[in-house]
Scaffold this motif. Sequence first.
Motif, short mmCIF file in Angstrom:
data_model
loop_
_atom_site.label_atom_id
_atom_site.label_comp_id
_atom_site.label_asym_id
_atom_site.label_seq_id
_atom_site.Cartn_x
_atom_site.Cartn_y
_atom_site.Cartn_z
N LEU A 117 12.56 13.65 -41.36
CA LEU A 117 11.22 13.06 -41.39
C LEU A 117 10.98 12.21 -42.63
O LEU A 117 10.20 11.28 -42.60
N ALA A 118 11.61 12.58 -43.75
CA ALA A 118 11.35 11.87 -45.00
C ALA A 118 12.50 12.09 -45.97
O ALA A 118 13.17 13.13 -45.94
N GLN A 119 12.72 11.09 -46.81
CA GLN A 119 13.69 11.20 -47.90
C GLN A 119 13.00 10.67 -49.15
O GLN A 119 12.34 9.62 -49.10
N ARG A 120 13.11 11.39 -50.24
CA ARG A 120 12.43 11.02 -51.49
C ARG A 120 13.34 11.30 -52.68
O ARG A 120 14.32 12.02 -52.58
N TRP A 121 12.92 10.78 -53.83
CA TRP A 121 13.51 11.08 -55.13
C TRP A 121 12.37 11.45 -56.05
O TRP A 121 11.31 10.83 -56.02
N THR A 122 12.58 12.46 -56.87
CA THR A 122 11.52 12.87 -57.79
C THR A 122 11.34 11.84 -58.89
O THR A 122 12.29 11.19 -59.33
N ASP A 156 7.96 13.04 -63.51
CA ASP A 156 7.21 14.29 -63.57
C ASP A 156 7.77 15.34 -62.60
O ASP A 156 7.17 16.39 -62.41
N GLY A 157 8.91 15.04 -61.94
CA GLY A 157 9.50 15.97 -61.00
C GLY A 157 8.79 16.02 -59.66
O GLY A 157 9.00 16.92 -58.86
N ARG A 158 7.94 15.04 -59.41
CA ARG A 158 7.18 14.97 -58.16
C ARG A 158 7.58 13.74 -57.36
O ARG A 158 8.25 12.85 -57.87
N CYS A 159 7.14 13.69 -56.13
CA CYS A 159 7.37 12.51 -55.30
C CYS A 159 6.16 12.29 -54.40
O CYS A 159 5.27 13.14 -54.33
N LEU A 160 6.16 11.16 -53.72
CA LEU A 160 5.09 10.91 -52.77
C LEU A 160 5.09 12.03 -51.73
O LEU A 160 6.12 12.67 -51.49
N THR A 184 15.92 23.23 -69.26
CA THR A 184 15.34 22.40 -70.32
C THR A 184 13.84 22.58 -70.47
O THR A 184 13.27 22.17 -71.47
N GLY A 185 13.21 23.15 -69.43
CA GLY A 185 11.75 23.27 -69.45
C GLY A 185 11.06 21.97 -69.09
O GLY A 185 9.86 21.84 -69.30
N LEU A 186 11.80 21.02 -68.54
CA LEU A 186 11.26 19.69 -68.22
C LEU A 186 11.30 19.45 -66.72
O LEU A 186 12.07 20.08 -66.00
N PRO A 187 10.50 18.48 -66.24
CA PRO A 187 10.58 18.11 -64.83
C PRO A 187 11.97 17.60 -64.48
O PRO A 187 12.65 17.02 -65.31
N ALA A 188 12.39 17.82 -63.25
CA ALA A 188 13.69 17.35 -62.76
C ALA A 188 13.49 15.96 -62.15
O ALA A 188 13.10 15.82 -60.99
N ALA A 189 13.74 14.94 -62.95
CA ALA A 189 13.55 13.55 -62.51
C ALA A 189 14.81 13.03 -61.82
O ALA A 189 15.92 13.37 -62.21
N GLY A 190 14.62 12.21 -60.80
CA GLY A 190 15.74 11.56 -60.13
C GLY A 190 16.51 12.46 -59.18
O GLY A 190 17.65 12.17 -58.83
N LEU A 191 15.91 13.54 -58.73
CA LEU A 191 16.56 14.46 -57.80
C LEU A 191 16.24 14.03 -56.37
O LEU A 191 15.08 13.85 -56.01
N ALA A 192 17.28 13.84 -55.55
CA ALA A 192 17.09 13.43 -54.16
C ALA A 192 16.74 14.65 -53.31
O ALA A 192 17.26 15.74 -53.52
#
Length: 141
Positions: free
Chosen positions: A64-69, A72-76, A40-48
């Motif tokens: 060590l860590a678990q996150r969700w994007t 903007d496709g980013r996480c902490l 899609t050319g877009l950030p992948a939001a909500g990806l674990a």
Amino acid sequence: SSTASSASTAQCCSLSVPQAPDKPEMLSGSLTTHVLNTATGLPAAGLALRLTQLGEPGEQWTELAQRWTDADGRCLPLLPPGQAEAGTYKLRFETAAYWKSLGYSSFYPFVEVVFTITDPAQKLHVPLLISPYSYTTYRGS
């Protein structure tokens, strides 16, 4: 006329200067990632995703860590500044669940990126580009 033109130019130029993002928590980690959906050319939001470290000696991985994007496709940061250690790490991205949430099937049920940190003081960025039938990763900056 030249005064109006100068004022207009000054206003234009001051508006067009890009500002640094107001997300210091997203940028200041020693290990970060960014996931883009290339279909899609877009950030992948909500990806674990999760980060694990390989224990020495042996083959035991410790989470060590678990996150969700985010949108903007980013996480902490996966490793905050000063928390990285030299060693082998693995980022696991849950791509099947992400694609299923969008109504697609995926050839890859997950993507695992294994890498080595040799200099814990260095900032590391591991981007991932995904589509239902391919993925690409590289060491970013």
